[in-house]
Design a protein around this motif. Structure first.
Motif, short mmCIF file in Angstrom:
data_model
loop_
_atom_site.label_atom_id
_atom_site.label_comp_id
_atom_site.label_asym_id
_atom_site.label_seq_id
_atom_site.Cartn_x
_atom_site.Cartn_y
_atom_site.Cartn_z
N LEU A 203 0.85 -1.21 0.00
CA LEU A 203 0.00 0.00 0.00
C LEU A 203 0.87 1.25 0.00
O LEU A 203 0.64 2.19 -0.77
N GLU A 204 1.89 1.22 0.86
CA GLU A 204 2.79 2.37 0.99
C GLU A 204 3.43 2.71 -0.36
O GLU A 204 3.52 3.88 -0.74
N ARG A 205 3.85 1.69 -1.09
CA ARG A 205 4.49 1.91 -2.40
C ARG A 205 3.57 2.67 -3.34
O ARG A 205 4.02 3.50 -4.13
N LEU A 206 2.29 2.34 -3.29
CA LEU A 206 1.34 2.97 -4.22
C LEU A 206 1.25 4.47 -3.99
O LEU A 206 0.99 5.23 -4.93
N THR A 207 1.48 4.89 -2.74
CA THR A 207 1.35 6.32 -2.44
C THR A 207 2.49 7.12 -3.08
O THR A 207 2.42 8.34 -3.12
N HIS A 208 3.52 6.44 -3.55
CA HIS A 208 4.63 7.14 -4.21
C HIS A 208 4.53 7.07 -5.73
O HIS A 208 5.46 7.45 -6.43
N ARG A 209 3.41 6.54 -6.23
CA ARG A 209 3.24 6.44 -7.69
C ARG A 209 2.21 7.46 -8.19
O ARG A 209 1.45 8.01 -7.41
N ASP A 210 2.22 7.64 -9.51
CA ASP A 210 1.39 8.68 -10.12
C ASP A 210 -0.01 8.23 -10.50
O ASP A 210 -0.88 9.06 -10.75
N GLU A 211 -0.22 6.91 -10.60
CA GLU A 211 -1.52 6.45 -11.11
C GLU A 211 -2.63 6.85 -10.14
O GLU A 211 -2.54 6.62 -8.94
N GLN A 212 -3.68 7.45 -10.70
CA GLN A 212 -4.75 7.98 -9.86
C GLN A 212 -6.09 7.28 -10.09
O GLN A 212 -7.07 7.59 -9.44
N LEU A 213 -6.12 6.36 -11.05
CA LEU A 213 -7.37 5.66 -11.36
C LEU A 213 -7.08 4.15 -11.31
O LEU A 213 -6.22 3.67 -12.05
N TYR A 214 -7.78 3.45 -10.41
CA TYR A 214 -7.54 2.01 -10.26
C TYR A 214 -8.75 1.22 -10.77
O TYR A 214 -9.90 1.61 -10.53
N PHE A 215 -8.44 0.08 -11.40
CA PHE A 215 -9.46 -0.89 -11.78
C PHE A 215 -9.22 -2.16 -10.98
O PHE A 215 -8.14 -2.76 -11.07
N SER A 216 -10.21 -2.57 -10.19
CA SER A 216 -10.06 -3.67 -9.24
C SER A 216 -10.63 -4.98 -9.77
O SER A 216 -11.42 -4.98 -10.71
N GLY A 217 -10.28 -6.05 -9.09
CA GLY A 217 -10.82 -7.37 -9.41
C GLY A 217 -12.28 -7.50 -9.06
O GLY A 217 -12.97 -8.41 -9.54
N HIS A 218 -12.79 -6.60 -8.22
CA HIS A 218 -14.20 -6.63 -7.80
C HIS A 218 -14.65 -5.19 -7.56
O HIS A 218 -13.93 -4.41 -6.95
N GLY A 219 -15.84 -4.88 -8.02
CA GLY A 219 -16.41 -3.57 -7.73
C GLY A 219 -15.98 -2.49 -8.70
O GLY A 219 -15.26 -2.74 -9.67
N PRO A 220 -16.42 -1.25 -8.41
CA PRO A 220 -16.23 -0.15 -9.36
C PRO A 220 -14.79 0.34 -9.40
O PRO A 220 -13.98 0.03 -8.53
#
Ligand SMILES: [Zn+2]
Length: 309
Positions: A203-220
């Protein structure tokens, strides 16, 4: 009171099974009809690109879903199949799609636990592990795979499973995040399949990345994703605090902690909640904040190493 009222979840996801939904240009999604307390409305598979395409997470063994995916790409060529992790609701549909398309299958590796199983442990499962899965090509963190009009970067995100990876599309500032981050619920982190230490670091690693839109395995889809990830981190830290508070009141077992901290939980999720508490306790034992007799297991009793005054 809801269990996770400190996270801005979005359970509004009207997508019907089998419908092809082009959610942003170059990203189509199709829902499999496998709803459950663990999968929400079902597994979401993604089609990346147009003409020569990649499919991310074919889903469970489900012929209707396989046909829906193949219909969606009729007249196109599937060059790549990507798998985020080896749970039964994500990877077993791969074999059917590979047979139909001849695409190369990419994943981090076959299923494995995050640590050795202790002698006393049964095998806990989310939706269960897909031990039969084998990728054609093995991916590691930082690998880049390019197709026709798309370019995906592998982001290692262990925690939900040891082999969990996400696929970033840096040019588009979006990421296919699998079950590591979901907009409708927290992820299951159940030792020994999962690891809380790995999950928090991922989770911590993601906070240092630029991607702002996620597509998950479940849900919106998850807009403003890094902000959402910070809510998840805060939530887990608060959960750890509440476990420590419980232990400060005296030695405790996992069912007692679950009853005290997961008020209003779906009864079908009590078992999973217990493994989430175990994941925290395992981490706390490793950090020498909490003690137990023997290995940290689901039926152990736990106490603070240094009792609070
Ligand atoms: Zn899943």
């Amino acid at each position: 009171m809801s269990v996770n009222d400190d996270i801005p979840f979005n359970r509004d996801f009207p997508l019907a099974p089998g419908v092809v939904d082009e959610v942003v240009p170059g990203v189509r999604r199709i829902l499999c009809d496998n709803p459950s307390p663990f999968t929400f409305t079902g597994t979401v598979s993604y089609i990346v690109g147009r003409g020569k395409v990649a499919i991310i997470d074919p889903g469970p063994v489900n012929e209707t879903h396989a046909q829906a995916l193949l219909d969606a790409v009729r007249g196109e060529t599937v060059t790549h199949i990507f798998v985020t992790h080896t749970h039964l609701d994500h990877s077993p549909g791969t074999a059917r799609l590979k047979a139909a398309t001849g695409a190369t299958v990419y994943a981090e590796g076959q299923h494995r636990a995050s640590r050795q199983r202790y002698g006393s442990e049964l095998a806990p499962t989310e939706s269960g592990a897909d031990y039969a899965f084998r990728p054609d090509a093995v991916l590691k963190d930082g690998d880049v795979v390019e197709g026709d009009g798309w370019r995906l970067e592998v982001v290692a995100t262990p925690g939900h499973t040891a082999n969990h990876i996400a696929f970033a599309w840096p040019e588009r500032k979006l990421m296919f995040i699998g079950d590591h981050v979901m907009g409708w619920s927290t992820s299951i982190v159940a030792p020994p399949d999962g690891s809380m230490v790995d999950y928090m670091a991922s989770l911590e690693r993601l906070t240092h990345r630029d991607e702002q839109l996620y597509f998950s395995g479940h849900g919106p889809e998850i807009p403003d994703a890094v902000r959402f990830v910070k809510f998840l981190i805060r939530h887990r830290k608060a959960r750890e605090e509440s476990i420590l508070y419980r232990l400060a009141k005296g030695e405790a077992d996992i069912p007692t902690i679950v009853r005290a901290s997961y008020i209003g939980i779906d009864p079908r999720l009590v078992g999973a909640a217990g493994y989430s508490v175990l994941a925290h306790l395992e981490d706390l034992v490793a950090r020498n904040i909490v003690a137990t007799d023997g290995d940290p297991t689901i039926d152990g009793t736990y106490r603070l190493v240094v009792p609070l005054a």
